[in-house]
Design an enzyme around this catalytic site. Sequence first.
Site, PDB file in Angstrom:
ATOM      1  CG  ASP A 160     -19.170   2.707  -9.020  1.00 46.67           C
ATOM      2  OD1 ASP A 160     -19.950   3.133  -9.896  1.00 46.67           O
ATOM      3  OD2 ASP A 160     -18.727   1.548  -9.017  1.00 46.67           O
ATOM      4  CG  ASP A 180     -16.433  -1.565  -8.823  1.00 48.12           C
ATOM      5  OD1 ASP A 180     -17.080  -0.503  -8.957  1.00 48.12           O
ATOM      6  OD2 ASP A 180     -16.571  -2.530  -9.590  1.00 48.12           O
ATOM      7  CG  ASP A 186     -23.885  -0.945 -10.723  1.00 45.69           C
ATOM      8  OD1 ASP A 186     -24.874  -1.490 -10.204  1.00 45.69           O
ATOM      9  OD2 ASP A 186     -23.953  -0.170 -11.692  1.00 45.69           O
TER      10      ASP A 186
END
Length: 176
Positions: free
Chosen positions: A9, A136, A11
């Site tokens: 990922d 996240d 961000d």
Amino acid sequence: MTKPRLILDQDDVLADTHGRLADIVVRDFGTGLLREEFYKTSFHKILSSDHHQRLYKLIQEPGFFSDIPLVPKAQETVFELSKKYEIFVATAAMEFPNSFRDKYDWLKKHFDFIPWSNIVFCGDKSVLNGDYLIDDMPRNLKTFKGKGLLFNAPHNLEETAYERVMNWDDIASRLL
């Protein structure tokens, strides 16, 4: 021999988006909160709905994603991982259409060794196919068929369903 596929990922895994948002709130919102407080819990628990709307509007603006700092040790660790894994970056950019150019340029600046063909802009990450996904957001790990690793972040501290990685040193010790 084919390398295992590692999907990352962007961000809050590669880019410190949370830190950038915390800096904006501390500097511009007059909340009296300290930056450290944003690492103990999610924004949703400590900010008013007005502040959430203000942040959401800022994230929508062109340029917001262009200069986000790197998560410590992400760049060098991903480079080392690229020797052993086929690296993909998958970022849920569809919610923020102005982010496409910023995110792409940011990746080219910091991860120029990842080919353009291995950058995936998506909305629903359930379409991803790989051996590992580091993200996240627990919702993205829920539908992933490979091994999901939850990158530690203030908004997922209460999540216990997934194997957690605390930082890039932790990832290096597990995957290198």
